[in-house]
Design a protein around this motif. Structure first.
Motif, mmCIF file in Angstrom:
data_model
loop_
_atom_site.group_PDB
_atom_site.id
_atom_site.type_symbol
_atom_site.label_atom_id
_atom_site.label_comp_id
_atom_site.label_asym_id
_atom_site.label_seq_id
_atom_site.Cartn_x
_atom_site.Cartn_y
_atom_site.Cartn_z
ATOM 1 N N MET A 1 0.843 -1.146 0.000
ATOM 2 C CA MET A 1 0.000 0.000 0.000
ATOM 3 C C MET A 1 0.904 1.228 0.000
ATOM 4 S SD MET A 1 -2.771 1.369 2.903
ATOM 5 C CE MET A 1 -2.460 -0.003 3.909
ATOM 6 N N SER A 2 0.471 2.239 -0.724
ATOM 7 C CA SER A 2 1.182 3.521 -0.740
ATOM 8 C C SER A 2 0.325 4.566 -0.049
ATOM 9 C CB SER A 2 1.456 3.971 -2.168
ATOM 10 O OG SER A 2 2.332 3.085 -2.795
ATOM 11 N N ILE A 3 0.945 5.340 0.804
ATOM 12 C CA ILE A 3 0.237 6.385 1.545
ATOM 13 C C ILE A 3 0.918 7.715 1.270
ATOM 14 C CG2 ILE A 3 -0.339 7.255 3.843
ATOM 15 C CD1 ILE A 3 -0.318 4.314 4.779
ATOM 16 N N GLU A 21 5.726 3.269 8.777
ATOM 17 C CA GLU A 21 6.642 2.356 8.102
ATOM 18 C C GLU A 21 7.374 1.410 9.051
ATOM 19 O OE1 GLU A 21 9.145 4.780 5.606
ATOM 20 O OE2 GLU A 21 7.707 4.653 3.955
ATOM 21 N N ILE A 27 1.414 -2.626 9.301
ATOM 22 C CA ILE A 27 0.941 -2.091 8.025
ATOM 23 C C ILE A 27 2.081 -2.193 7.021
ATOM 24 C CG2 ILE A 27 0.020 -0.072 6.820
ATOM 25 C CD1 ILE A 27 -0.875 0.979 9.579
ATOM 26 N N CYS A 29 3.426 -0.824 4.123
ATOM 27 C CA CYS A 29 3.193 0.363 3.312
ATOM 28 C C CYS A 29 4.477 1.134 3.070
ATOM 29 C CB CYS A 29 2.181 1.279 3.993
ATOM 30 S SG CYS A 29 2.757 2.031 5.523
#
Length: 63
Positions: A1-3, A21, A27, A29
Motif C-alpha cells: 500500500m502507498s500512503i 513504516e 501495516i 506500506c
C-alpha cells in the motif's frame, strides 16, 4: 500500500512516516510526504486523487 501524507509541518510528516513504516505497525506500506497540497498533487505522478481515499483524523480508525 502507498500512503501520501500532507501536512505543513515537516516534523509531523517525518513522524507519521516513521510510525507507519515501522515493522511493528503491522501495516505493509510505503509513505510519501509533502508539505504542500499542490506539491502532493503534482509530485511524482503516483498519486491519483480519483483512486485514493482521503482520511482525516476524525475518520481514521486504528487497525
Amino acid at each position: 500500500m502507498s500512503i501520501r501524507h500532507v501536512d505543513d509541518d515537516r516534523a509531523l510528516c517525518d513522524l507519521v512516516m516513521q510510525f507507519l513504516e515501522r515493522e511493528e505497525s503491522g501495516i505493509d506500506c510505503a509513505v510519501a510526504t509533502d508539505t504542500s497540497p499542490t506539491a502532493a498533487l503534482e509530485g511524482d505522478g503516483q498519486f491519483d486523487p480519483e483512486a485514493e481515499t482521503e482520511l482525516d483524523g476524525d475518520e481514521a480508525q486504528p487497525p
